[in-house]
Design a protein around this motif. Structure first.
Motif, PDB file in Angstrom:
ATOM      1  N   ASP A 107      -3.114  14.778  -3.760  1.00 31.90           N
ATOM      2  CA  ASP A 107      -4.260  13.862  -3.757  1.00 31.90           C
ATOM      3  C   ASP A 107      -4.635  13.505  -5.188  1.00 31.90           C
ATOM      4  O   ASP A 107      -4.646  14.359  -6.075  1.00 31.90           O
ATOM      5  N   SER A 138       0.687   4.393  -0.077  1.00 28.91           N
ATOM      6  CA  SER A 138       0.457   5.502   0.860  1.00 28.91           C
ATOM      7  C   SER A 138       0.984   5.144   2.244  1.00 28.91           C
ATOM      8  O   SER A 138       1.614   5.976   2.915  1.00 28.91           O
ATOM      9  N   GLU A 139       0.741   3.912   2.675  1.00 28.63           N
ATOM     10  CA  GLU A 139       1.283   3.453   3.957  1.00 28.63           C
ATOM     11  C   GLU A 139       2.806   3.389   3.911  1.00 28.63           C
ATOM     12  O   GLU A 139       3.485   3.769   4.873  1.00 28.63           O
ATOM     13  N   GLU A 198       5.742  14.151   0.003  1.00 25.88           N
ATOM     14  CA  GLU A 198       4.306  14.423  -0.023  1.00 25.88           C
ATOM     15  C   GLU A 198       3.828  14.349  -1.459  1.00 25.88           C
ATOM     16  O   GLU A 198       4.505  14.805  -2.368  1.00 25.88           O
ATOM     17  N   ASP A 248       0.895  -1.150   0.000  1.00 28.47           N
ATOM     18  CA  ASP A 248       0.000   0.000   0.000  1.00 28.47           C
ATOM     19  C   ASP A 248       0.938   1.204   0.000  1.00 28.47           C
ATOM     20  O   ASP A 248       1.538   1.537   1.024  1.00 28.47           O
ATOM     21  N   LEU A 271      -0.740   5.237  -4.984  1.00 24.43           N
ATOM     22  CA  LEU A 271      -0.877   6.453  -4.183  1.00 24.43           C
ATOM     23  C   LEU A 271      -2.221   7.143  -4.384  1.00 24.43           C
ATOM     24  O   LEU A 271      -2.701   7.846  -3.500  1.00 24.43           O
ATOM     25  N   ASP A 272      -2.828   6.938  -5.554  1.00 20.45           N
ATOM     26  CA  ASP A 272      -4.131   7.559  -5.824  1.00 20.45           C
ATOM     27  C   ASP A 272      -5.285   6.724  -5.266  1.00 20.45           C
ATOM     28  O   ASP A 272      -6.451   7.049  -5.460  1.00 20.45           O
ATOM     29  N   GLY A 273      -4.955   5.614  -4.585  1.00 19.56           N
ATOM     30  CA  GLY A 273      -5.973   4.765  -3.970  1.00 19.56           C
ATOM     31  C   GLY A 273      -6.433   3.607  -4.829  1.00 19.56           C
ATOM     32  O   GLY A 273      -7.153   2.726  -4.343  1.00 19.56           O
ATOM     33  N   LEU A 278       4.759   5.185   2.039  1.00 19.41           N
ATOM     34  CA  LEU A 278       5.254   6.565   2.049  1.00 19.41           C
ATOM     35  C   LEU A 278       5.234   7.124   3.469  1.00 19.41           C
ATOM     36  O   LEU A 278       6.197   7.752   3.911  1.00 19.41           O
ATOM     37  N   ALA A 279       4.161   6.875   4.206  1.00 25.01           N
ATOM     38  CA  ALA A 279       4.061   7.355   5.588  1.00 25.01           C
ATOM     39  C   ALA A 279       5.150   6.725   6.458  1.00 25.01           C
ATOM     40  O   ALA A 279       5.780   7.405   7.277  1.00 25.01           O
ATOM     41  N   SER A 331       3.534  11.101  -9.610  1.00 26.86           N
ATOM     42  CA  SER A 331       4.155  11.797  -8.479  1.00 26.86           C
ATOM     43  C   SER A 331       5.670  11.710  -8.463  1.00 26.86           C
ATOM     44  O   SER A 331       6.322  12.501  -7.778  1.00 26.86           O
TER      45      SER A 331
END
Length: 192
Positions: A134, A41-42, A131, A39, A103-105, A44-45, A141
């Motif tokens: 959205d 986004s996870e 960052e 995932d 990243l876009d879900g 990246l976090a 990105s």
């Protein structure tokens, strides 16, 4: 004959030390690659929480250029240490069916993500910013892309250029100018 036998035996015994670990998927594995749920986004976090940059490396089974990078370039201590200290690397299989979340879900297979991002060559490394906007994919990105295999100097310079956020600096030193300067500095003995 004894010398030849001794030489061949020594060479054979050295082979396992040179071998690069392959996973069940046929892809090369290193200690600086992260095994995640893919995932992004996870990931990246988590990279941000560790003070590291997220990089997505796309490879495929049987890729001779991936093998070259894993046998000759990535093991160089200067590069391996730099990646380990500064990057959170997630591996994607160009032809894989493992589900990832972009990243876009969007949830899709690794192979569909690679197509979506327009990746044609392996290895390819997408370097992501800390960052992302959205609704933007990893491909949209990315602050840099390394499409293919390169020598140690070029590879280290690109990782350094990204890590130092030189892509965001005002001025005339894009990666090619930065890399040319670094080559000149190495030739003059000013850097390692």
């Amino acid at each position: 004959m004894t010398r030849l036998f001794t030489f061949l035996a020594a060479a054979f015994l050295a082979l396992p030390a040179l071998a690069v670990e392959l996973g069940d998927d046929g892809l090369h594995k290193t200690d600086w690659m992260r095994d995640t749920f893919k995932d992004l986004s996870e990931d990246l976090a988590e990279a941000n929480a560790e003070g590291k940059r997220l990089a997505v490396i796309v490879e495929q089974r049987g890729c001779v250029y991936c093998t070259k990078m894993h046998n000759e370039v990535f093991p160089q201590p200067e590069l391996a240490d730099y990646i380990r200290e500064n990057f959170f690397v997630v591996q994607i299989n160009l032809h894989g069916d493992t589900e990832i979340t972009d990243l876009d879900g969007e949830v899709l297979s690794e192979k569909d993500a690679a197509r979506k991002w327009g990746l044609l060559f392996t290895p390819s490394i997408l370097f992501l910013p800390e960052e992302v906007e959205d609704g933007k994919s990893a491909g949209q990105s990315a602050v840099a892309l390394m499409p293919g295999a390169f020598a140690l100097g070029t590879t280290l310079d690109l990782f350094t250029w990204v890590n130092e956020k030189r892509y965001a600096l005002d001025g005339d030193e894009d990666f090619q100018r930065y890399h040319a300067r670094r080559i000149q500095e190495r030739d003059n003995g000013k850097t390692d």
